[in-house]
Enzyme design. Structure first.
Site, PDB file in Angstrom:
ATOM      1  N   HIS A  46       7.215  12.981  13.991  1.00  0.00           N
ATOM      2  CA  HIS A  46       7.000  14.226  13.359  1.00  0.00           C
ATOM      3  C   HIS A  46       6.958  15.539  14.222  1.00  0.00           C
ATOM      4  CE1 HIS A  46       5.691  11.241  10.403  1.00  0.00           C
ATOM      5  NE2 HIS A  46       4.347  11.035  10.908  1.00  0.00           N
ATOM      6  N   ASP A  87       0.557  -1.177  -0.001  1.00  0.00           N
ATOM      7  CA  ASP A  87       0.046   0.063   0.043  1.00  0.00           C
ATOM      8  C   ASP A  87       0.762   1.286  -0.167  1.00  0.00           C
ATOM      9  OD1 ASP A  87      -2.364  -1.194   0.004  1.00  0.00           O
ATOM     10  OD2 ASP A  87      -2.839  -0.951   2.002  1.00  0.00           O
ATOM     11  N   GLN A 147      -1.346  21.921   7.671  1.00  0.00           N
ATOM     12  CA  GLN A 147      -2.185  21.272   6.871  1.00  0.00           C
ATOM     13  C   GLN A 147      -3.532  21.297   7.477  1.00  0.00           C
ATOM     14  OE1 GLN A 147      -0.688  17.447   6.419  1.00  0.00           O
ATOM     15  NE2 GLN A 147      -1.996  16.442   7.724  1.00  0.00           N
ATOM     16  N   LEU A 179       9.028  16.414   7.207  1.00  0.00           N
ATOM     17  CA  LEU A 179       9.946  17.280   7.117  1.00  0.00           C
ATOM     18  C   LEU A 179      10.112  17.599   5.332  1.00  0.00           C
ATOM     19  CD1 LEU A 179      13.077  15.556   8.833  1.00  0.00           C
ATOM     20  CD2 LEU A 179      11.911  17.674   9.438  1.00  0.00           C
ATOM     21  N   ARG A 196       7.819  -9.556  -3.328  1.00  0.00           N
ATOM     22  CA  ARG A 196       7.562 -11.163  -3.285  1.00  0.00           C
ATOM     23  C   ARG A 196       6.169 -11.503  -4.372  1.00  0.00           C
ATOM     24  NH1 ARG A 196       8.087 -11.659   2.930  1.00  0.00           N
ATOM     25  NH2 ARG A 196       6.555 -10.209   2.823  1.00  0.00           N
ATOM     26  N   ARG A 241       0.014  27.106   9.658  1.00  0.00           N
ATOM     27  CA  ARG A 241      -0.861  26.064   9.467  1.00  0.00           C
ATOM     28  C   ARG A 241      -0.382  25.143   8.500  1.00  0.00           C
ATOM     29  NH1 ARG A 241      -6.516  25.833  10.682  1.00  0.00           N
ATOM     30  NH2 ARG A 241      -7.626  24.126   9.343  1.00  0.00           N
TER      31      ARG A 241
END
Length: 517
Positions: free
Chosen positions: A265, A36, A393, A205, A66, A391
């Site tokens: 983070h 994913d 996000q 970052l 794999r 801000r």
């Protein structure tokens, strides 16, 4: 510390990946290409760079996993999340050209055979491109449990042979779950890779507003001169998600919000907000200052924490954390945490740095809020505090809350702002995704926005004692808070006790869309 010594010794005399410009050619190998992460982040980021002409002139991309897949099956999988306009023939053509440089090799992670075939494939691609030097870029979109094993096989079978050839390795978090496991992982990796070959990626970052912090701080004298304990009351760095674990409780139960968000983070953001001015924009000068400020943080105390776990929503429509069938009964996992840190240096002595992170809250938001001290009393009996808000996000913005005169004949004050909202000010510019920015930095050999080994060591040294206490002391019970709320009820007093003054009168709300008169 051993990690510091390792970094210093491993970078001596090594120049191939110390570039600041793109090389002419590269072969990018994405490990875990069927997963994913690769589908949702890595390949869309690579396509974003390709679409905008930011990859090296000669580039080939190889997926390795794999899973047995045909070439067409692999292409179909990785193009599901590519960001382009299907009605724009130019962009459709770009997608086709991107497909033309992508290929797939299937193999195991624990045996030589797959890596031997991978090397044959990579050499064939390099011969096709007629490269002068072999520049190989390995992206580990893999669980950390196989980092070391894959590294050993790569070094043995796929490492380029020439002295002028170069290698870059991007490694995804988590980098361990505590100080012990982090050091064990770094020791294994350091036996294979030089420190300057490794790029430990923390995607925060790469976010535009986080990368802007150094320019904002040190490129504006009115900020740099007031960025200290004389004018700043407190700093908050907040991460809020409006959803819960959503079936991922089995994973989250062993991680918790502190490991998931804070230790990496938010602490990275804090280091940029609080560090001293580096002597240059060289990556090592920047990372040296980040390490210094992290070392100045006092040991974390459970008394300076509020821990929470979300309960059912008030209307009963949203489940409690423990309602998740993948969560073990009676789990004490922390889904919300507020931690006050103290930086013991001349600039920040006495200024609380408050990290806040939580799931199942009232909104989605990541922001840095710097609240300044009260203006002296005298002509003003009561006036709101100034605040600088970055801000991160959604809707990237920087705004400074300030006081001004109410229009008209009175001398009444009015809270307003100076607002730089990116989607309106830079409407015609595209802000790159964080992964795009970081992959491009790594391709250029720029470590500025990646985590160094000693930096990782200091961060785990700081958080591990607190995490061990929370994990092992069964008397520590997270405070319940309703799904969709602002968090535990005790947070308001916690912040107030540490100097934060909230605008309870509601005189100001960002963004200001019309005159608040």
């Amino acid at each position: 510390m051993a990690a510091v010594a390792r970094r210093r010794s491993s970078s001596v005399g090594l120049s191939p990946v110390a570039a600041t410009e793109l090389t002419d050619s590269v072969v990018i190998v994405v490990f875990g290409a069927s997963g994913d992460l690769a589908k949702k982040k890595t390949f869309p980021a690579l396509f974003g760079l390709f679409k905008n002409g930011l990859l090296p002139r000669k580039t080939k991309i190889v997926g390795y996993a794999r899973t047995k897949m045909t070439h067409d099956e692999f292409i179909d999988r990785i193009t599901q999340r590519l960001n382009y306009n299907k009605d724009d023939q130019t962009q459709v053509t770009k997608v086709q050209k991107f497909k033309d440089i992508v290929s797939y090799v299937s193999g195991q992670y624990d045996s030589d055979e797959g890596f031997i075939e991978l090397n044959k494939h990579v050499v064939a691609l390099e011969d096709e491109m007629q490269v002068e030097t072999r520049d190989r870029f390995f992206y580990f979109a893999l669980p950390p449990s196989v980092f070391a094993e894959v590294s050993v096989h790569l070094r043995k079978e796929v490492y380029p042979p020439g002295e002028k050839d170069s290698v870059r390795v991007i490694i995804e978090k988590p980098f361990g779950r505590d100080l012990k496991t982090s050091r064990e992982l770094q020791d294994k990796l350091s036996q294979v890779w030089q420190e300057n070959e490794m790029f430990r990626i923390d995607h925060y970052l790469g976010k535009e507003m986080v990368k802007n912090i150094l320019i904002l701080r040190f490129g504006n004298v009115f900020f740099s001169s007031s960025w200290n304990r004389n004018t700043i009351s407190n700093v908050q760095i907040s991460f809020k998600e409006p959803f819960g674990t959503e079936g991922r409780g089995g994973y989250f139960d062993n991680i918790g919000i502190i490991r998931d968000v804070m230790q990496n983070h938010l602490l990275q953001v804090l280091s940029l907000v609080a560090m001293e001015r580096p002597v240059s924009f060289d990556s090592e000068d920047i990372r040296d200052e980040k390490v210094k400020v992290l070392k100045a943080i006092a040991p974390l105390d459970i008394k300076n924490c509020v821990l929470g776990q979300y309960d059912k929503s008030i209307d009963g429509t949203k489940p409690a954390y423990t309602d998740d069938e993948t969560v073990k009964p009676g789990s004490r996992a922390v889904t919300f945490a507020t931690i006050a840190l103290s930086i013991e240096n001349e600039r920040w002595e006495g200024v609380p740095f408050i990290l806040r992170a939580g799931k199942a809250l009232d909104e989605a938001k990541v922001e840095i809020r710097i609240q300044f001290k009260d203006v002296p009393r005298g002509i003003f009996q009561s006036i709101p505090r100034n605040e600088l808000v970055i801000r991160v996000q959604p809707e990237e913005a920087i705004y400074l809350k300030m006081n001004c005169k109410y229009p008209g004949l009175s001398t009444r004050t009015l809270p307003t702002d100076m607002d730089l909202t990116y989607h309106s000010r830079y409407a015609d510019l595209r802000i790159p995704e964080a992964y795009e920015a970081l992959i491009l930095d790594a391709l250029k050999g720029d470590h500025s926005n990646f985590v160094r080994d000693d930096e990782l060591d200091v961060s785990w040294t700081l958080f591990t004692p607190l995490l061990d206490l929370i994990d092992n002391d069964e008397s520590i019970i997270p405070e319940k808070y309703p799904y969709g709320s602002r968090g535990p009820a005790s947070v308001s007093k916690f912040l107030s006790d540490r100097g934060y003054v909230r605008d309870t009168a509601g005189l100001y709300q960002w963004p200001v869309t019309r005159g608040n008169l």
